[in-house]
Design a protein around this motif. Structure first.
Motif, PDB file in Angstrom:
ATOM      1  N   PHE A 200      -4.929  -5.373 -14.244  1.00  0.00           N
ATOM      2  CA  PHE A 200      -5.277  -5.424 -12.823  1.00  0.00           C
ATOM      3  C   PHE A 200      -4.360  -6.388 -12.079  1.00  0.00           C
ATOM      4  O   PHE A 200      -3.890  -6.072 -10.961  1.00  0.00           O
ATOM      5  N   MET A 201      -4.084  -7.515 -12.656  1.00  0.00           N
ATOM      6  CA  MET A 201      -3.189  -8.487 -12.009  1.00  0.00           C
ATOM      7  C   MET A 201      -1.785  -7.921 -11.858  1.00  0.00           C
ATOM      8  O   MET A 201      -1.111  -8.136 -10.821  1.00  0.00           O
ATOM      9  N   ASP A 203      -0.986  -4.760 -11.525  1.00  0.00           N
ATOM     10  CA  ASP A 203      -1.018  -3.752 -10.459  1.00  0.00           C
ATOM     11  C   ASP A 203      -1.051  -4.405  -9.078  1.00  0.00           C
ATOM     12  O   ASP A 203      -0.344  -3.960  -8.152  1.00  0.00           O
ATOM     13  N   VAL A 204      -1.858  -5.421  -8.907  1.00  0.00           N
ATOM     14  CA  VAL A 204      -1.940  -6.096  -7.603  1.00  0.00           C
ATOM     15  C   VAL A 204      -0.603  -6.730  -7.251  1.00  0.00           C
ATOM     16  O   VAL A 204      -0.124  -6.632  -6.102  1.00  0.00           O
ATOM     17  N   TYR A 205       0.039  -7.366  -8.237  1.00  0.00           N
ATOM     18  CA  TYR A 205       1.330  -8.015  -7.977  1.00  0.00           C
ATOM     19  C   TYR A 205       2.387  -6.976  -7.594  1.00  0.00           C
ATOM     20  O   TYR A 205       3.188  -7.195  -6.668  1.00  0.00           O
ATOM     21  N   LYS A 206       2.387  -5.840  -8.270  1.00  0.00           N
ATOM     22  CA  LYS A 206       3.388  -4.811  -7.976  1.00  0.00           C
ATOM     23  C   LYS A 206       3.156  -4.209  -6.609  1.00  0.00           C
ATOM     24  O   LYS A 206       4.117  -3.924  -5.868  1.00  0.00           O
ATOM     25  N   ASP A 207       1.870  -4.017  -6.245  1.00  0.00           N
ATOM     26  CA  ASP A 207       1.580  -3.479  -4.915  1.00  0.00           C
ATOM     27  C   ASP A 207       1.968  -4.466  -3.817  1.00  0.00           C
ATOM     28  O   ASP A 207       2.384  -4.053  -2.719  1.00  0.00           O
ATOM     29  N   ARG A 208       1.857  -5.748  -4.068  1.00  0.00           N
ATOM     30  CA  ARG A 208       2.189  -6.757  -3.048  1.00  0.00           C
ATOM     31  C   ARG A 208       3.687  -6.944  -2.900  1.00  0.00           C
ATOM     32  O   ARG A 208       4.223  -7.007  -1.774  1.00  0.00           O
ATOM     33  N   TYR A 209       4.370  -7.082  -4.028  1.00  0.00           N
ATOM     34  CA  TYR A 209       5.774  -7.497  -3.988  1.00  0.00           C
ATOM     35  C   TYR A 209       6.738  -6.393  -4.406  1.00  0.00           C
ATOM     36  O   TYR A 209       7.957  -6.589  -4.371  1.00  0.00           O
ATOM     37  N   GLY A 210       6.219  -5.260  -4.826  1.00  0.00           N
ATOM     38  CA  GLY A 210       7.085  -4.139  -5.152  1.00  0.00           C
ATOM     39  C   GLY A 210       7.862  -4.299  -6.429  1.00  0.00           C
ATOM     40  O   GLY A 210       8.852  -3.585  -6.635  1.00  0.00           O
ATOM     41  N   LYS A 211       7.475  -5.185  -7.291  1.00  0.00           N
ATOM     42  CA  LYS A 211       8.156  -5.360  -8.572  1.00  0.00           C
ATOM     43  C   LYS A 211       7.146  -5.791  -9.619  1.00  0.00           C
ATOM     44  O   LYS A 211       6.065  -6.287  -9.294  1.00  0.00           O
ATOM     45  N   ASP A 212       7.564  -5.594 -10.865  1.00  0.00           N
ATOM     46  CA  ASP A 212       6.676  -5.958 -11.973  1.00  0.00           C
ATOM     47  C   ASP A 212       6.684  -7.472 -12.191  1.00  0.00           C
ATOM     48  O   ASP A 212       7.709  -8.145 -12.009  1.00  0.00           O
ATOM     49  N   ILE A 213       5.545  -7.972 -12.586  1.00  0.00           N
ATOM     50  CA  ILE A 213       5.411  -9.394 -12.882  1.00  0.00           C
ATOM     51  C   ILE A 213       5.753  -9.641 -14.344  1.00  0.00           C
ATOM     52  O   ILE A 213       5.539  -8.770 -15.208  1.00  0.00           O
ATOM     53  N   GLN A 214       6.329 -10.769 -14.619  1.00  0.00           N
ATOM     54  CA  GLN A 214       6.679 -11.102 -15.999  1.00  0.00           C
ATOM     55  C   GLN A 214       5.425 -11.390 -16.823  1.00  0.00           C
ATOM     56  O   GLN A 214       4.387 -11.801 -16.305  1.00  0.00           O
ATOM     57  N   ASP A 215       5.580 -11.188 -18.118  1.00  0.00           N
ATOM     58  CA  ASP A 215       4.434 -11.392 -19.009  1.00  0.00           C
ATOM     59  C   ASP A 215       3.965 -12.847 -19.017  1.00  0.00           C
ATOM     60  O   ASP A 215       2.752 -13.118 -19.079  1.00  0.00           O
ATOM     61  N   ASP A 216       4.904 -13.790 -18.953  1.00  0.00           N
ATOM     62  CA  ASP A 216       4.513 -15.208 -18.928  1.00  0.00           C
ATOM     63  C   ASP A 216       3.694 -15.530 -17.681  1.00  0.00           C
ATOM     64  O   ASP A 216       2.713 -16.296 -17.744  1.00  0.00           O
ATOM     65  N   PHE A 269     -16.725  -7.925  -6.705  1.00  0.00           N
ATOM     66  CA  PHE A 269     -15.965  -7.199  -5.674  1.00  0.00           C
ATOM     67  C   PHE A 269     -14.475  -7.490  -5.737  1.00  0.00           C
ATOM     68  O   PHE A 269     -13.743  -7.186  -4.781  1.00  0.00           O
ATOM     69  N   THR A 270     -14.013  -8.054  -6.835  1.00  0.00           N
ATOM     70  CA  THR A 270     -12.591  -8.387  -6.958  1.00  0.00           C
ATOM     71  C   THR A 270     -11.715  -7.141  -6.922  1.00  0.00           C
ATOM     72  O   THR A 270     -10.702  -7.087  -6.205  1.00  0.00           O
ATOM     73  N   LYS A 271     -12.080  -6.145  -7.708  1.00  0.00           N
ATOM     74  CA  LYS A 271     -11.222  -4.945  -7.782  1.00  0.00           C
ATOM     75  C   LYS A 271     -11.259  -4.148  -6.495  1.00  0.00           C
ATOM     76  O   LYS A 271     -10.228  -3.583  -6.058  1.00  0.00           O
ATOM     77  N   ILE A 272     -12.421  -4.114  -5.854  1.00  0.00           N
ATOM     78  CA  ILE A 272     -12.517  -3.381  -4.586  1.00  0.00           C
ATOM     79  C   ILE A 272     -11.641  -4.037  -3.526  1.00  0.00           C
ATOM     80  O   ILE A 272     -10.957  -3.354  -2.746  1.00  0.00           O
ATOM     81  N   SER A 273     -11.631  -5.374  -3.503  1.00  0.00           N
ATOM     82  CA  SER A 273     -10.805  -6.092  -2.524  1.00  0.00           C
ATOM     83  C   SER A 273      -9.337  -6.112  -2.909  1.00  0.00           C
ATOM     84  O   SER A 273      -8.487  -6.499  -2.094  1.00  0.00           O
ATOM     85  N   HIS A 274      -9.035  -5.699  -4.156  1.00  0.00           N
ATOM     86  CA  HIS A 274      -7.652  -5.667  -4.648  1.00  0.00           C
ATOM     87  C   HIS A 274      -6.985  -7.047  -4.475  1.00  0.00           C
ATOM     88  O   HIS A 274      -5.867  -7.167  -3.970  1.00  0.00           O
ATOM     89  N   CYS A 275      -7.713  -8.054  -4.907  1.00  0.00           N
ATOM     90  CA  CYS A 275      -7.239  -9.443  -4.721  1.00  0.00           C
ATOM     91  C   CYS A 275      -7.703 -10.272  -5.912  1.00  0.00           C
ATOM     92  O   CYS A 275      -8.909 -10.511  -6.069  1.00  0.00           O
ATOM     93  N   TYR A 276      -6.746 -10.669  -6.759  1.00  0.00           N
ATOM     94  CA  TYR A 276      -7.149 -11.458  -7.932  1.00  0.00           C
ATOM     95  C   TYR A 276      -7.486 -12.905  -7.553  1.00  0.00           C
ATOM     96  O   TYR A 276      -8.084 -13.626  -8.337  1.00  0.00           O
ATOM     97  N   GLU A 277      -7.105 -13.356  -6.340  1.00  0.00           N
ATOM     98  CA  GLU A 277      -7.525 -14.693  -5.915  1.00  0.00           C
ATOM     99  C   GLU A 277      -9.045 -14.770  -5.750  1.00  0.00           C
ATOM    100  O   GLU A 277      -9.641 -15.828  -5.950  1.00  0.00           O
TER     101      GLU A 277
END
Length: 716
Positions: A200-201, A203-216, A269-277
């Motif tokens: 989920f994190m 996916d949210v990062y890719k939708d926000r910044y348009g790139k994949d997040i590193q595993d670390d 409601f984390t997934k519905i809001s699409h916000c891991y914060e």
């Protein structure tokens, strides 16, 4: 004078004219009546009669005889001095004798003053002896009173031990431990759906910044989601004492459910809001809720539980935690809610314990100890006790609470600073803190948070690892149920020692299994065997944790303190617990990467240290009232003595070393001090003067000078 008398006689015999009676050289102090004086002081004469001449003649003859005797005495003395062949002159000898007599007089006067001082000292000693005797009698009376008080306390304690578990008491405990179930559920719920949350994190990062997040970076975000729960727990645990004093134990629990509902809703409601914060914030809020629960729930249960059931009912705290852990693990498998769509529901189910407690807890009474000791509401406390005990006979409980109130009256309202600075409370506070550390630094949280990855690294498949994690929860519940009756039979200290010792042994086995797997990894049979050894060692590690360190720190921390300092002490202990929880949660992945197969070795060292500390310092609190536990730490600023069973040596007034020393001193003083003098000092002084005078008349030589300062009675 002799020549004048001869001339007078010769002149009278010759019948010549009478010569002058007094010459400038020879004068006599006696003047006859026929001799007078002129105005200028000169002597005048008148004609004597025959009668006067006869009187004068007789007088002269008497003088002549006296002079003759004096002359003979002087001659004899001179002859005696000449015969003795002495070198000293008579004047020098007489001066020496006079000097010695003066020194003797001074010595006698000094003896008189010394005797007077001795008399005053003896009078003062007699008065002190009378005072000591009076104190001794008062001590005896106090001893009898303490004996009666101890007998009365023992009878009251026996009546308290006869109390049983009632329906309404069970209901109140069930409603309260829902808070600890909330704590256990949220501790383990983040473990099983870890991969789903990481996806989920990403996916949210890719939708926000348009790139994949590193595993670390993903691992870091997931570690934040895990550890921020402990940060909220620290805040909630530290504020638990203030909440308990201001709103009460029951009132604080009711208000705390608002935080529980809020945090669970944010996570759901984390997934519905699409916000891991929102997940981070929800985990923080639910952490504050669980921190307050870990402070308020053990406090409430320990204060409403009867004396003989306090240990077993206190273990219900840990039972609720383990049930929450097991529930989160069971619901977290893929077949139920461990999926990409089900994990928000899994996290949001934390709202259920909060709502259930809001429905059940209002029917429960407030803590009677809080009502009576803190609020001074005796009638409300009696009503609460009647409901909890299902009886109108609550005088024993009221009296026991009053005794606790008197014992800690000086600590009725105590701040955290005063708690830290108090010599009497420093020892139990240290014990409470170390007991909390023994729970968190034992390595159990590493098993809770990362059990699935541990089992996977041991060679199990991912599905088998999840079922092994469920086995951990089931074992925790089963062993906690086993420890319920043992808590009041075996004792807290003994179970804690068994638990720490077993965890130490199996932590070594876990390390050995990792090492063997590395060195013999090329042998498939060895890998399979080591996988089973690792799982068995981990499960056994959990078994011994459930026996002792799982439940005892929460229970004994509430038992070690009286009503006044208990909230502040619980706040500090819970804060330390959550800090250690946070350190382990945030540091274990890095430690695992650094130490690899030696990951559990630091925990083994900590377990050995905690075992030694428990054996040396922790007292046994089984079947002891809060007043008796408080008395354990009042002996010489916390200097305690324990036997092998962990029980403190008896500290009653009768067996006190202080009392024994005082009585020995009194008896020795009475035996060694001399009795008062039988005769007054003046009589002694008079007899001394008489002896000195008699000695002078007998011609005895004076005593050697200077005289002794305290002459003996016989010598005087």
């Amino acid at each position: 004078m002799r020549q004048s008398c001869h001339r007078l006689l010769e002149h009278q015999q010759a019948g010549g004219e009478e010569p002058p009676l007094y010459s400038p050289v020879d004068q006599i102090s006696v003047v006859p009546e026929h001799v007078g004086r002129e105005a200028g002081g000169k002597l005048t004469r008148y004609a004597p009669t025959e009668e006067d001449e006869a009187t004068l003649r007789e007088l002269l003859l008497s003088l002549q005889r006296q002079v003759s005797v004096m002359s003979m005495n002087l001659s004899a003395k001179l002859d005696e001095l000449q015969r003795g062949d002495r070198q000293l002159e008579t004047t020098v000898a007489l001066c020496e004798i006079r000097t010695q007599l003066q020194e003797l007089t001074k010595s006698v006067e000094s003896c008189q003053s010394e005797v007077s001082e001795v008399k005053r000292d003896m009078v003062a000693i007699k008065q002190e002896l009378d005072t000591v005797q009076q104190v001794k009698e008062e001590i005896e009376e106090l001893r009898e009173y303490v004996d009666r008080l101890e007998e009365h306390t023992q009878r009251r304690k026996l009546r308290l031990l006869e109390q049983g578990l009632t329906f309404f008491l069970s209901y109140a405990i069930l409603a309260a431990v829902l808070g600890m179930l909330q704590f256990g559920y949220n501790t383990g719920v983040i473990n099983a759906p870890g991969r789903n949350i990481e996806n989920f994190m990403k996916d949210v990062y890719k939708d926000r910044y348009g790139k994949d997040i590193q595993d670390d970076a993903v691992n870091t975000l997931y570690s934040i989601a895990v550890s921020i729960f402990a940060i909220g727990g620290m805040l909630g645990g530290f504020s638990g004492g203030m909440i308990a004093n201001r709103f009460g134990r029951k009132g604080g629990l009711l208000l705390n459910n608002i935080l529980g509902i809020s945090g669970a809703s944010l996570m759901g409601f984390t997934k519905i809001s699409h916000c891991y914060e929102m997940l981070f914030f929800g985990r923080f809020i639910i952490g504050v809720n669980c921190g307050l629960n870990t402070s308020l729930v053990p406090m409430y249960i320990s204060e409403i539980a009867p004396l003989n059931l306090r240990g077993g009912l206190g273990t219900v705290n840990q039972l609720a935690v383990t049930v929450g852990l097991l529930l989160s693990q069971v619901l977290g498998i893929e077949q139920i809610l461990g999926t990409d769509d089900g994990w928000p529901i899994l996290l949001g189910l934390a709202v259920c314990p909060a709502i259930l407690q809001l429905l059940l807890l209002p029917a429960c009474p407030e803590s009677p100890r809080y009502l009576l000791i803190t609020r001074q509401w005796e009638e409300e406390a009696r009503r609460a006790l009647r409901r909890l005990r299902a009886s109108n006979q609550v005088e024993e409980d009221i009296e026991e609470m009053r005794a606790e109130e008197r014992a800690q009256q000086a600590e009725a309202s105590i701040s955290m600073r005063e708690l830290l600075c108090s010599p009497t409370l420093r020892a139990p506070l240290l014990i409470g803190v170390v007991m909390q550390l023994s729970q968190q630094l034992s390595g159990i949280n590493a098993v809770f948070y990362y059990s699935t990855s541990l089992f996977t690294s041991s060679g199990l498949t991912e599905e088998s690892a999840k079922f092994a994690t469920m086995g951990i929860g089931a074992i925790m519940v089963g062993m906690t149920l086993v420890s319920l009756p043992l808590m009041d039979r075996t004792g807290r200290r003994t179970l804690h020692l068994y638990g720490l010792g077993g965890m130490f042994i199996f932590s070594i086995f876990i390390t050995i299994s990792f090492l063997i797997k590395e060195f013999f990894g090329y042998v498939q049979e060895m890998i399979d065997w080591m996988s089973y050894l690792s799982v068995v060692s981990t499960l056994s590690f959990v078994v011994f944790f459930a026996v002792g360190p799982g439940s005892i720190p929460w229970l004994i921390t509430a038992e070690l303190f009286s009503q006044g300092p208990r909230p502040s002490a619980m706040a500090i202990a819970v804060l330390v617990n959550w800090m250690a929880n946070f350190v382990v949660g945030i540091g274990f992945p890095s430690m695992k990467a650094l130490l690899e197969n030696y990951t559990f070795l630091p925990f083994s060292v900590f377990l050995a240290i905690f075992w030694i500390f428990t054996y040396k310092k922790v007292p046994e609190t089984k079947n002891k009232t809060f007043e008796e536990i408080l008395a354990l730490f009042r002996n010489s600023n916390g200097r305690l003595g324990y036997d092998r069973a962990g029980c403190m040596y008896r500290d009653s007034f009768r067996d006190s070393r202080l009392y024994g020393s005082m009585m020995n001193c009194v008896n020795a003083l009475e035996q060694q001090l001399p009795p008062p003098p039988p005769a007054p000092v003046d009589e002694k002084h008079d007899s001394l003067s008489e002896q000195s005078s008699a000695g002078g008349e007998a011609g005895r030589p004076p005593p050697p000078l200077p005289p002794p300062r305290f002459p003996a009675t016989g010598n005087v």
